[in-house]
Scaffold this motif. Structure first.
Motif, PDB file in Angstrom:
ATOM      1  N   MET A   7       0.835  -1.192   0.000  1.00  0.00           N
ATOM      2  CA  MET A   7       0.000   0.000   0.000  1.00  0.00           C
ATOM      3  C   MET A   7       0.871   1.243   0.000  1.00  0.00           C
ATOM      4  N   GLN A   8       0.317   2.326  -0.460  1.00  0.00           N
ATOM      5  CA  GLN A   8       1.056   3.583  -0.543  1.00  0.00           C
ATOM      6  C   GLN A   8       0.225   4.704   0.050  1.00  0.00           C
ATOM      7  N   LEU A   9       0.859   5.491   0.897  1.00  0.00           N
ATOM      8  CA  LEU A   9       0.219   6.671   1.471  1.00  0.00           C
ATOM      9  C   LEU A   9       0.955   7.898   0.974  1.00  0.00           C
ATOM     10  N   THR A  10       0.251   8.795   0.338  1.00  0.00           N
ATOM     11  CA  THR A  10       0.844  10.027  -0.164  1.00  0.00           C
ATOM     12  C   THR A  10       0.146  11.214   0.489  1.00  0.00           C
ATOM     13  N   GLU A  11       0.942  12.095   1.092  1.00  0.00           N
ATOM     14  CA  GLU A  11       0.392  13.308   1.695  1.00  0.00           C
ATOM     15  C   GLU A  11       0.669  14.486   0.769  1.00  0.00           C
ATOM     16  N   HIS A  12      -0.375  15.150   0.349  1.00  0.00           N
ATOM     17  CA  HIS A  12      -0.249  16.335  -0.496  1.00  0.00           C
ATOM     18  C   HIS A  12      -0.584  17.566   0.341  1.00  0.00           C
ATOM     19  N   HIS A  13       0.262  18.558   0.273  1.00  0.00           N
ATOM     20  CA  HIS A  13       0.001  19.835   0.945  1.00  0.00           C
ATOM     21  C   HIS A  13      -0.122  20.890  -0.160  1.00  0.00           C
ATOM     22  N   TRP A  14      -1.344  21.346  -0.400  1.00  0.00           N
ATOM     23  CA  TRP A  14      -1.615  22.206  -1.548  1.00  0.00           C
ATOM     24  C   TRP A  14      -1.289  23.664  -1.239  1.00  0.00           C
ATOM     25  N   LEU A  15      -0.483  24.286  -2.105  1.00  0.00           N
ATOM     26  CA  LEU A  15      -0.213  25.717  -1.998  1.00  0.00           C
ATOM     27  C   LEU A  15      -1.297  26.521  -2.706  1.00  0.00           C
ATOM     28  N   VAL A  16      -1.908  25.894  -3.714  1.00  0.00           N
ATOM     29  CA  VAL A  16      -3.058  26.494  -4.394  1.00  0.00           C
ATOM     30  C   VAL A  16      -4.132  25.425  -4.486  1.00  0.00           C
ATOM     31  N   SER A  17      -5.360  25.847  -4.646  1.00  0.00           N
ATOM     32  CA  SER A  17      -6.453  24.896  -4.716  1.00  0.00           C
ATOM     33  C   SER A  17      -6.433  24.148  -6.040  1.00  0.00           C
ATOM     34  N   ASP A  18      -6.434  22.836  -5.955  1.00  0.00           N
ATOM     35  CA  ASP A  18      -6.477  22.009  -7.159  1.00  0.00           C
ATOM     36  C   ASP A  18      -7.825  22.122  -7.857  1.00  0.00           C
ATOM     37  N   LEU A  19      -8.781  22.736  -7.189  1.00  0.00           N
ATOM     38  CA  LEU A  19     -10.114  22.891  -7.756  1.00  0.00           C
ATOM     39  C   LEU A  19     -10.294  24.243  -8.445  1.00  0.00           C
ATOM     40  N   ASN A  61      -1.708   5.576  10.121  1.00  0.00           N
ATOM     41  CA  ASN A  61      -2.704   6.449   9.512  1.00  0.00           C
ATOM     42  C   ASN A  61      -3.892   5.614   9.071  1.00  0.00           C
ATOM     43  N   MET A  62      -5.080   6.018   9.434  1.00  0.00           N
ATOM     44  CA  MET A  62      -6.267   5.214   9.167  1.00  0.00           C
ATOM     45  C   MET A  62      -7.418   6.111   8.720  1.00  0.00           C
ATOM     46  N   ALA A 105      -2.294   2.572   6.772  1.00  0.00           N
ATOM     47  CA  ALA A 105      -0.883   2.374   6.439  1.00  0.00           C
ATOM     48  C   ALA A 105      -0.043   2.909   7.585  1.00  0.00           C
ATOM     49  N   ALA A 106       1.054   2.236   7.858  1.00  0.00           N
ATOM     50  CA  ALA A 106       1.995   2.693   8.870  1.00  0.00           C
ATOM     51  C   ALA A 106       3.171   3.359   8.175  1.00  0.00           C
ATOM     52  N   VAL A 107       3.584   4.485   8.678  1.00  0.00           N
ATOM     53  CA  VAL A 107       4.709   5.207   8.078  1.00  0.00           C
ATOM     54  C   VAL A 107       5.752   5.505   9.146  1.00  0.00           C
ATOM     55  N   ALA A 108       7.003   5.542   8.718  1.00  0.00           N
ATOM     56  CA  ALA A 108       8.102   5.756   9.656  1.00  0.00           C
ATOM     57  C   ALA A 108       8.169   7.203  10.124  1.00  0.00           C
ATOM     58  N   ASP A 109       8.887   7.410  11.207  1.00  0.00           N
ATOM     59  CA  ASP A 109       9.098   8.751  11.739  1.00  0.00           C
ATOM     60  C   ASP A 109       9.870   9.601  10.729  1.00  0.00           C
ATOM     61  N   TYR A 110      10.753   8.946   9.981  1.00  0.00           N
ATOM     62  CA  TYR A 110      11.578   9.645   8.985  1.00  0.00           C
ATOM     63  C   TYR A 110      11.169   9.191   7.590  1.00  0.00           C
ATOM     64  N   THR A 111      10.731  10.121   6.766  1.00  0.00           N
ATOM     65  CA  THR A 111      10.328   9.806   5.408  1.00  0.00           C
ATOM     66  C   THR A 111      11.434  10.241   4.454  1.00  0.00           C
ATOM     67  N   PRO A 112      12.089   9.303   3.765  1.00  0.00           N
ATOM     68  CA  PRO A 112      13.250   9.649   2.932  1.00  0.00           C
ATOM     69  C   PRO A 112      12.911  10.356   1.627  1.00  0.00           C
ATOM     70  N   SER A 113      11.664  10.299   1.202  1.00  0.00           N
ATOM     71  CA  SER A 113      11.297  10.917  -0.068  1.00  0.00           C
ATOM     72  C   SER A 113      10.803  12.340   0.178  1.00  0.00           C
ATOM     73  N   ASN A 114      11.697  13.300  -0.006  1.00  0.00           N
ATOM     74  CA  ASN A 114      11.362  14.712   0.171  1.00  0.00           C
ATOM     75  C   ASN A 114      11.356  15.355  -1.211  1.00  0.00           C
ATOM     76  N   ASN A 115      10.180  15.558  -1.759  1.00  0.00           N
ATOM     77  CA  ASN A 115      10.080  16.048  -3.125  1.00  0.00           C
ATOM     78  C   ASN A 115      10.609  17.475  -3.280  1.00  0.00           C
ATOM     79  N   LEU A 116      10.571  18.247  -2.214  1.00  0.00           N
ATOM     80  CA  LEU A 116      11.094  19.603  -2.303  1.00  0.00           C
ATOM     81  C   LEU A 116      12.606  19.600  -2.490  1.00  0.00           C
TER      82      LEU A 116
END
Length: 215
Positions: A1-13, A97-98, A194-205
């Motif tokens: 499973m994959q959990l992706t967190e998106h933080h929007w700077l502008v509204s996708d709508l 996360n549930m 999904a369970a996620v670690a304290d440290y997430t190695p994928s930092n897209n920024l």
């Protein structure tokens, strides 16, 4: 499973975003690999990602399909139930996360009463559970079937197992249950976790090095 967190700077709508220079496609076989659609659906080539075809599994109620879940939340958690003030000095954080959605026909008020009066008190009482956060899903944005997203923290996997598997055996099966054991909801459709670690190695920024097309 994959959990992706998106933080929007502008509204996708925002309607101004409807015009896109390049459109996305999603290969059918990837959806099969991910379990979103059954293998029988292969043969249709690529599909436009804008159509959110992963949710077709939900509409068809196909037991083989595990639909995408896009749950929009407020920018900040709405309910701080347990563990306020915890820092990294207090130990590791095994984040669980549930997202849950009550079955069709179950009023949200009824489901919420069960969740907050029966289920969450078990987590609150367990010393292995160090943090509990919760928000309502903003259903009005995309008609998401889910009602809440919760995040529970544990210091290790054995603590998670003790609370989420062993302690919850004490819960009485609700009248609207979709399965006999906790969480009593249909997996991948009315509950997904999904369970996620304290440290997430994928930092897209940090990792972004410009847009590179693939041909």
């Amino acid at each position: 499973m994959q959990l992706t967190e998106h933080h929007w700077l502008v509204s996708d709508l925002d309607p101004r975003l409807e015009i896109k220079a390049i459109a996305e496609t999603f290969p059918m076989d990837v959806l099969v690999w991910q379990g979103n659609i059954p293998a029988a659906a292969l043969g249709g080539g690529q599909m436009n990602a804008e159509g959110d075809v992963g949710n077709e599994a939900r509409k068809s109620n196909n037991a083989e399909g595990k639909p995408f879940i896009f749950a929009f939340l407020p920018m900040w958690w709405e309910k701080d139930i347990k563990g306020k003030g915890r820092t990294i000095e207090d130990g590791a954080n095994y984040r669980f996360n549930m997202t849950i959605g009550f079955p069709e026909g179950v009023d949200k008020a009824e489901g919420s009463k069960w969740l907050f009066e029966k289920v969450i008190p078990i987590f609150e009482a367990a010393p292995e559970c160090t943090r509990i956060l919760c928000s309502n899903v903003k259903k009005e944005i995309n008609d998401c079937v889910m009602d809440y997203v919760l995040e529970l923290w544990f210091e290790n996997q054995s603590g998670w197992y003790k609370v989420m598997v062993e302690d919850t055996k004490a819960l009485e099966k609700p009248s609207w249950a979709q399965q006999d054991a906790f969480p009593f909801l249909k997996p991948y459709h009315n509950i997904c976790s999904a369970a996620v670690a304290d440290y997430t190695p994928s930092n897209n920024l940090v990792n972004y090095h410009g847009y590179i097309t693939m041909r």
